[in-house]
Motif scaffolding. Sequence first.
Motif, PDB file in Angstrom:
ATOM      1  N   LYS A  94       0.834  -1.209   0.000  1.00 65.26           N
ATOM      2  CA  LYS A  94       0.000   0.000   0.000  1.00 65.26           C
ATOM      3  C   LYS A  94       0.865   1.252   0.000  1.00 65.26           C
ATOM      4  N   CYS A 103       3.948   1.536  -1.139  1.00 69.06           N
ATOM      5  CA  CYS A 103       4.597   1.663  -2.452  1.00 69.06           C
ATOM      6  C   CYS A 103       3.621   2.119  -3.526  1.00 69.06           C
ATOM      7  N   ARG A 104       2.428   1.583  -3.493  1.00 75.51           N
ATOM      8  CA  ARG A 104       1.419   1.983  -4.489  1.00 75.51           C
ATOM      9  C   ARG A 104       1.125   3.474  -4.384  1.00 75.51           C
ATOM     10  N   LYS A 105       0.942   3.962  -3.157  1.00 68.69           N
ATOM     11  CA  LYS A 105       0.685   5.387  -2.953  1.00 68.69           C
ATOM     12  C   LYS A 105       1.885   6.206  -3.419  1.00 68.69           C
ATOM     13  N   ARG A 114       4.042   5.449  -5.709  1.00 68.57           N
ATOM     14  CA  ARG A 114       4.054   5.463  -7.183  1.00 68.57           C
ATOM     15  C   ARG A 114       3.014   6.422  -7.740  1.00 68.57           C
ATOM     16  N   ILE A 115       1.822   6.393  -7.185  1.00 62.02           N
ATOM     17  CA  ILE A 115       0.755   7.287  -7.652  1.00 62.02           C
ATOM     18  C   ILE A 115       1.166   8.737  -7.453  1.00 62.02           C
ATOM     19  N   ASP A 116       1.712   9.035  -6.270  1.00 63.68           N
ATOM     20  CA  ASP A 116       2.146  10.403  -5.975  1.00 63.68           C
ATOM     21  C   ASP A 116       3.242  10.873  -6.921  1.00 63.68           C
ATOM     22  N   ASN A 117       4.029   9.928  -7.448  1.00 67.16           N
ATOM     23  CA  ASN A 117       5.136  10.271  -8.340  1.00 67.16           C
ATOM     24  C   ASN A 117       4.823   9.992  -9.809  1.00 67.16           C
ATOM     25  N   GLY A 118       3.576   9.629 -10.101  1.00 68.97           N
ATOM     26  CA  GLY A 118       3.167   9.374 -11.477  1.00 68.97           C
ATOM     27  C   GLY A 118       3.916   8.220 -12.113  1.00 68.97           C
ATOM     28  N   GLU A 119       4.204   7.188 -11.320  1.00 72.26           N
ATOM     29  CA  GLU A 119       4.972   6.041 -11.809  1.00 72.26           C
ATOM     30  C   GLU A 119       4.128   4.777 -11.872  1.00 72.26           C
ATOM     31  N   LEU A 120       4.625   3.840 -12.648  1.00 69.60           N
ATOM     32  CA  LEU A 120       4.051   2.502 -12.735  1.00 69.60           C
ATOM     33  C   LEU A 120       4.885   1.550 -11.887  1.00 69.60           C
TER      34      LEU A 120
END
Length: 118
Positions: free
Chosen positions: A7, A9-11, A13-19
Amino acid sequence: MLTSFGKFCRKLRIDNGELLKDMANKLGVTSSYLSAVENGKRNVPQSWVKKISSEYSLDLRQIKELKNATEESQFKSKLDLKDLNNNDKNLMTALARKINGMNDDEKVIIKNLLNKKK
């Protein structure tokens, strides 16, 4: 099932516009390996806390959150028993085998015994 680490890491990634692939590349692993770690199929490598903290320039609050998420997500733990005698090894093994069957009161008693100052 997504772990606390997953969770976090997912957040991140989303915050950094990454996959997932982007983070996996930064960690030097495959996307499938990172996914397995996030879903609790593999333990979180200890080196990842430092690597993620550095790669994403995490602040102290985020580093603490990452460390907590990592600890909560561990499903295996290695103990170094080489310096213990057989009685101590047997005690450690017995505790590991029985802990799931203990109720909260029994766990508190054991924790209090362990934290008792001599």
